[in-house]
Design a protein around this motif. Structure first.
Motif, PDB file in Angstrom:
ATOM      1  N   ALA A  38     -33.221  -2.894  -0.608  1.00 46.97           N
ATOM      2  CA  ALA A  38     -32.152  -3.896  -0.593  1.00 46.97           C
ATOM      3  C   ALA A  38     -32.287  -4.814   0.619  1.00 46.97           C
ATOM      4  O   ALA A  38     -32.171  -6.033   0.495  1.00 46.97           O
ATOM      5  N   VAL A  39     -32.529  -4.242   1.792  1.00 49.07           N
ATOM      6  CA  VAL A  39     -32.699  -5.053   3.001  1.00 49.07           C
ATOM      7  C   VAL A  39     -33.901  -5.980   2.838  1.00 49.07           C
ATOM      8  O   VAL A  39     -33.834  -7.171   3.147  1.00 49.07           O
ATOM      9  N   ALA A  40     -35.004  -5.447   2.327  1.00 45.76           N
ATOM     10  CA  ALA A  40     -36.196  -6.281   2.128  1.00 45.76           C
ATOM     11  C   ALA A  40     -35.923  -7.406   1.134  1.00 45.76           C
ATOM     12  O   ALA A  40     -36.399  -8.532   1.317  1.00 45.76           O
ATOM     13  N   SER A  41     -35.133  -7.133   0.116  1.00 47.55           N
ATOM     14  CA  SER A  41     -34.920  -8.109  -0.958  1.00 47.55           C
ATOM     15  C   SER A  41     -34.091  -9.319  -0.538  1.00 47.55           C
ATOM     16  O   SER A  41     -34.248 -10.393  -1.106  1.00 47.55           O
ATOM     17  N   VAL A  42     -33.209  -9.160   0.442  1.00 48.06           N
ATOM     18  CA  VAL A  42     -32.348 -10.289   0.822  1.00 48.06           C
ATOM     19  C   VAL A  42     -32.999 -11.210   1.853  1.00 48.06           C
ATOM     20  O   VAL A  42     -32.505 -12.293   2.112  1.00 48.06           O
ATOM     21  N   GLU A  43     -34.101 -10.746   2.436  1.00 45.93           N
ATOM     22  CA  GLU A  43     -34.884 -11.569   3.366  1.00 45.93           C
ATOM     23  C   GLU A  43     -34.047 -12.122   4.519  1.00 45.93           C
ATOM     24  O   GLU A  43     -34.179 -13.283   4.908  1.00 45.93           O
ATOM     25  N   LEU A  44     -33.177 -11.274   5.064  1.00 49.52           N
ATOM     26  CA  LEU A  44     -32.388 -11.602   6.244  1.00 49.52           C
ATOM     27  C   LEU A  44     -32.872 -10.733   7.398  1.00 49.52           C
ATOM     28  O   LEU A  44     -33.212  -9.567   7.182  1.00 49.52           O
ATOM     29  N   PRO A  45     -32.881 -11.260   8.621  1.00 50.24           N
ATOM     30  CA  PRO A  45     -33.255 -10.399   9.741  1.00 50.24           C
ATOM     31  C   PRO A  45     -32.223  -9.286   9.903  1.00 50.24           C
ATOM     32  O   PRO A  45     -31.022  -9.546   9.932  1.00 50.24           O
ATOM     33  N   ALA A  46     -32.716  -8.067   9.972  1.00 44.47           N
ATOM     34  CA  ALA A  46     -31.843  -6.902  10.093  1.00 44.47           C
ATOM     35  C   ALA A  46     -32.229  -6.117  11.337  1.00 44.47           C
ATOM     36  O   ALA A  46     -33.411  -5.902  11.598  1.00 44.47           O
ATOM     37  N   VAL A  47     -31.218  -5.704  12.084  1.00 44.87           N
ATOM     38  CA  VAL A  47     -31.425  -4.829  13.229  1.00 44.87           C
ATOM     39  C   VAL A  47     -30.803  -3.478  12.884  1.00 44.87           C
ATOM     40  O   VAL A  47     -29.619  -3.392  12.561  1.00 44.87           O
ATOM     41  N   GLU A  48     -31.628  -2.444  12.943  1.00 47.20           N
ATOM     42  CA  GLU A  48     -31.183  -1.081  12.684  1.00 47.20           C
ATOM     43  C   GLU A  48     -30.580  -0.519  13.967  1.00 47.20           C
ATOM     44  O   GLU A  48     -31.172  -0.643  15.039  1.00 47.20           O
ATOM     45  N   VAL A  49     -29.407   0.100  13.837  1.00 44.44           N
ATOM     46  CA  VAL A  49     -28.674   0.608  14.997  1.00 44.44           C
ATOM     47  C   VAL A  49     -28.334   2.083  14.788  1.00 44.44           C
ATOM     48  O   VAL A  49     -27.989   2.497  13.668  1.00 44.44           O
ATOM     49  N   HIS A  50     -28.419   2.838  15.889  1.00 41.77           N
ATOM     50  CA  HIS A  50     -27.952   4.230  15.900  1.00 41.77           C
ATOM     51  C   HIS A  50     -27.277   4.491  17.234  1.00 41.77           C
ATOM     52  O   HIS A  50     -27.753   4.042  18.276  1.00 41.77           O
ATOM     53  N   LEU A  51     -26.186   5.200  17.204  1.00 43.25           N
ATOM     54  CA  LEU A  51     -25.468   5.545  18.428  1.00 43.25           C
ATOM     55  C   LEU A  51     -26.271   6.517  19.283  1.00 43.25           C
ATOM     56  O   LEU A  51     -26.340   6.379  20.502  1.00 43.25           O
ATOM     57  N   SER A  52     -26.863   7.514  18.641  1.00 45.74           N
ATOM     58  CA  SER A  52     -27.656   8.511  19.356  1.00 45.74           C
ATOM     59  C   SER A  52     -29.135   8.124  19.279  1.00 45.74           C
ATOM     60  O   SER A  52     -29.530   7.286  18.461  1.00 45.74           O
ATOM     61  N   ASN A  53     -29.935   8.754  20.109  1.00 47.15           N
ATOM     62  CA  ASN A  53     -31.376   8.527  20.065  1.00 47.15           C
ATOM     63  C   ASN A  53     -31.949   9.420  18.977  1.00 47.15           C
ATOM     64  O   ASN A  53     -32.167  10.614  19.185  1.00 47.15           O
ATOM     65  N   ILE A  54     -32.196   8.847  17.812  1.00 44.13           N
ATOM     66  CA  ILE A  54     -32.663   9.632  16.669  1.00 44.13           C
ATOM     67  C   ILE A  54     -34.024  10.268  16.931  1.00 44.13           C
ATOM     68  O   ILE A  54     -34.366  11.272  16.325  1.00 44.13           O
ATOM     69  N   HIS A  55     -34.790   9.713  17.853  1.00 47.64           N
ATOM     70  CA  HIS A  55     -36.127  10.235  18.149  1.00 47.64           C
ATOM     71  C   HIS A  55     -36.088  11.458  19.076  1.00 47.64           C
ATOM     72  O   HIS A  55     -37.088  12.143  19.236  1.00 47.64           O
TER      73      HIS A  55
END
Length: 146
Positions: free
Chosen positions: A88-105
């Motif tokens: 869905a994100v790829a299909s709308v061709e809008l710049p997207a920033v992924e956010v997480h409160l915690s450090n998922i890594h």
């Protein structure tokens, strides 16, 4: 004024009470208010949406095309499982920033995989609610160089 959709996924409606040792005590309403105030300083408008349902998140992403200039997305656990959200994100061709409160890594290994990172312009994690403001800064900068 450029508008940004801030999209929050499952369980983020419980911010402030759900595992505060991991996610902090800031509520989703607090995050949204901070984002609105910060966006105003940047000359941006924000619309905030939260859903626990994958299809509703996909519908919101689809509806963003032609309405918003970019996305800030915290897809919660769907980050690690949803090819549909990635598409869905790829299909709308809008710049997207992924956010997480915690450090998922720095957490469980299954959280290290992000389908969204494959289609996002960047990922910000580990800074608590400040992560959202950093994402707005990144998009504002992107809008000025585009």
């Amino acid at each position: 004024m450029t508008s940004v959709l801030i999209l929050n996924g499952p369980n983020l409606n419980l911010l402030g009470t759900r595992q505060p040792e991991v996610y902090g005590r800031t509520t989703l309403a607090d995050v949204e208010a901070s984002c609105a105030a910060h966006a105003e300083k940047l000359g941006l408008d924000v619309v905030c949406t939260q859903s626990n349902h994958e299809g509703a998140l996909i519908d919101a992403i689809h509806a963003a095309k032609g309405v918003h200039g970019g996305l800030v997305i915290n897809a919660g656990a769907y980050t690690h499982t949803s090819i549909a959200l990635m598409d869905a994100v790829a299909s709308v061709e809008l710049p997207a920033v992924e956010v997480h409160l915690s450090n998922i890594h720095a957490r469980e290994e299954f959280r290290h995989v992000s389908y969204l990172s494959k289609v996002a312009v960047g990922q910000i994690c580990g800074f608590g609610a400040q992560s959202y403001l950093m994402a707005l800064d990144a998009l504002a900068h992107r809008f000025t160089i585009s």
